[in-house]
Write a protein that holds these residues in place. Structure first.
Motif, mmCIF file in Angstrom:
data_model
loop_
_atom_site.group_PDB
_atom_site.id
_atom_site.type_symbol
_atom_site.label_atom_id
_atom_site.label_comp_id
_atom_site.label_asym_id
_atom_site.label_seq_id
_atom_site.Cartn_x
_atom_site.Cartn_y
_atom_site.Cartn_z
ATOM 1 N N CYS A 15 -103.150 18.688 39.846
ATOM 2 C CA CYS A 15 -104.041 18.012 40.789
ATOM 3 C C CYS A 15 -104.448 16.658 40.208
ATOM 4 O O CYS A 15 -104.268 16.396 39.019
ATOM 5 C CB CYS A 15 -105.259 18.877 41.089
ATOM 6 S SG CYS A 15 -106.426 19.044 39.724
ATOM 7 N N ALA A 16 -104.997 15.823 41.057
ATOM 8 C CA ALA A 16 -105.388 14.479 40.624
ATOM 9 C C ALA A 16 -106.425 14.540 39.511
ATOM 10 O O ALA A 16 -106.414 13.701 38.602
ATOM 11 C CB ALA A 16 -105.925 13.688 41.811
ATOM 12 N N ARG A 19 -104.643 15.582 36.248
ATOM 13 C CA ARG A 19 -103.786 14.491 35.809
ATOM 14 C C ARG A 19 -104.633 13.386 35.174
ATOM 15 O O ARG A 19 -104.294 12.865 34.122
ATOM 16 C CB ARG A 19 -102.995 13.938 36.977
ATOM 17 C CG ARG A 19 -102.061 12.809 36.553
ATOM 18 C CD ARG A 19 -101.309 12.239 37.709
ATOM 19 N NE ARG A 19 -100.278 13.178 38.122
ATOM 20 C CZ ARG A 19 -99.547 13.026 39.213
ATOM 21 N NH1 ARG A 19 -99.756 12.006 39.996
ATOM 22 N NH2 ARG A 19 -98.630 13.899 39.520
ATOM 23 N N THR A 20 -105.756 13.065 35.791
ATOM 24 C CA THR A 20 -106.646 12.028 35.249
ATOM 25 C C THR A 20 -107.241 12.455 33.916
ATOM 26 O O THR A 20 -107.365 11.657 32.997
ATOM 27 C CB THR A 20 -107.780 11.720 36.246
ATOM 28 O OG1 THR A 20 -107.203 11.291 37.476
ATOM 29 C CG2 THR A 20 -108.709 10.647 35.727
ATOM 30 N N CYS A 25 -103.118 21.892 34.703
ATOM 31 C CA CYS A 25 -103.770 22.374 35.920
ATOM 32 C C CYS A 25 -103.425 23.854 36.118
ATOM 33 O O CYS A 25 -102.269 24.215 36.291
ATOM 34 C CB CYS A 25 -103.314 21.549 37.126
ATOM 35 S SG CYS A 25 -104.285 21.842 38.610
ATOM 36 N N PHE A 35 -108.926 17.709 45.312
ATOM 37 C CA PHE A 35 -108.346 16.480 44.777
ATOM 38 C C PHE A 35 -106.853 16.687 44.540
ATOM 39 O O PHE A 35 -106.414 16.842 43.403
ATOM 40 C CB PHE A 35 -109.058 16.071 43.477
ATOM 41 C CG PHE A 35 -110.529 15.838 43.656
ATOM 42 C CD1 PHE A 35 -110.993 14.675 44.237
ATOM 43 C CD2 PHE A 35 -111.448 16.797 43.242
ATOM 44 C CE1 PHE A 35 -112.349 14.456 44.404
ATOM 45 C CE2 PHE A 35 -112.809 16.582 43.414
ATOM 46 C CZ PHE A 35 -113.262 15.408 43.991
ATOM 47 N N ALA A 37 -102.764 16.129 44.196
ATOM 48 C CA ALA A 37 -102.008 15.181 43.368
ATOM 49 C C ALA A 37 -101.693 13.887 44.107
ATOM 50 O O ALA A 37 -101.627 12.830 43.501
ATOM 51 C CB ALA A 37 -100.712 15.834 42.888
ATOM 52 N N GLU A 39 -103.536 12.193 46.066
ATOM 53 C CA GLU A 39 -104.703 11.350 46.333
ATOM 54 C C GLU A 39 -105.496 11.098 45.047
ATOM 55 O O GLU A 39 -106.657 11.475 44.942
ATOM 56 C CB GLU A 39 -105.592 12.000 47.383
ATOM 57 C CG GLU A 39 -104.894 12.229 48.709
ATOM 58 C CD GLU A 39 -105.753 12.987 49.706
ATOM 59 O OE1 GLU A 39 -106.928 13.289 49.408
ATOM 60 O OE2 GLU A 39 -105.251 13.277 50.790
ATOM 61 N N PRO A 40 -104.880 10.435 44.083
ATOM 62 C CA PRO A 40 -105.564 10.252 42.796
ATOM 63 C C PRO A 40 -106.787 9.343 42.870
ATOM 64 O O PRO A 40 -107.712 9.477 42.074
ATOM 65 C CB PRO A 40 -104.481 9.636 41.908
ATOM 66 C CG PRO A 40 -103.535 8.994 42.848
ATOM 67 C CD PRO A 40 -103.554 9.842 44.097
ATOM 68 N N GLU A 41 -106.804 8.432 43.847
ATOM 69 C CA GLU A 41 -107.933 7.500 43.948
ATOM 70 C C GLU A 41 -109.241 8.220 44.303
ATOM 71 O O GLU A 41 -110.325 7.765 43.919
ATOM 72 C CB GLU A 41 -107.644 6.389 44.962
ATOM 73 C CG GLU A 41 -107.507 6.823 46.405
ATOM 74 C CD GLU A 41 -106.177 7.497 46.750
ATOM 75 O OE1 GLU A 41 -106.116 8.133 47.817
ATOM 76 O OE2 GLU A 41 -105.226 7.419 45.958
ATOM 77 N N LYS A 42 -109.137 9.337 45.022
ATOM 78 C CA LYS A 42 -110.343 10.101 45.355
ATOM 79 C C LYS A 42 -111.049 10.575 44.091
ATOM 80 O O LYS A 42 -112.246 10.361 43.915
ATOM 81 C CB LYS A 42 -109.991 11.328 46.219
ATOM 82 C CG LYS A 42 -109.867 11.043 47.684
ATOM 83 C CD LYS A 42 -109.406 12.244 48.480
ATOM 84 C CE LYS A 42 -110.307 13.449 48.383
ATOM 85 N NZ LYS A 42 -109.909 14.542 49.264
#
Length: 140
Positions: A15-16, A19-20, A25, A35, A37, A39-42
């Motif tokens: 997931c984003a 990953r961040t 995960c 969140f 994968a 849509e990482p900006e969210k």
């Protein structure tokens, strides 16, 4: 040999959030549902404003069926905080409250005008009802 034996299943993308945060995960990841994968900006904005541990704590405090709305609120607030660090979403809220007040005043005025028109119409109807009916006499 059969190529299917050597083919390994494609690993799912983390997931984003994971990953961040550079972590693996898991299937029971609290953040994976909200969140994805793609849509990482969210998560990036939410993480920057609130921090990952606070996001997890906030989500755990909310009932399961309300978590999606909580995430949407966090994402909105985070984006607004990044755009305007001092006021955040309070500018938008103030603007919308002002719009509501203006519309309520407009509605009040419209109702007053409607009342006046109705009273005028009733008055005219009363006047017309009080006029004695006169049968026109035609002279030949």
């Amino acid at each position: 040999m059969d190529s299917a034996v050597w083919a390994s299943p494609k690993p799912e993308l983390p997931c984003a959030a994971c990953r961040t945060l550079h972590r693996k995960c898991s299937r029971d990841c609290t953040l994976a549902l909200y969140f994805p994968a793609g849509e990482p900006e969210k998560f990036a904005s939410v993480h920057k404003v609130f921090g990952a541990s606070n996001v997890i704590k906030m989500l755990q405090m909310v009932d399961q069926e309300k978590r999606e709305d909580a995430v949407k609120s966090m994402v909105y607030e985070a984006n607004e905080r990044l755009r305007d660090p001092v006021h955040g979403c309070t500018n938008a809220i103030s603007y919308l409250q002002k719009c509501i007040q203006d519309l309520q005043l407009q509605l009040k005025r419209t109702r007053e005008q409607l009342q006046e028109i109705q009273e005028h119409s009733n008055h005219l109807l009363t006047v017309l009802m009080d006029v004695p009916y006169q049968n026109p006499v035609y002279q030949l």
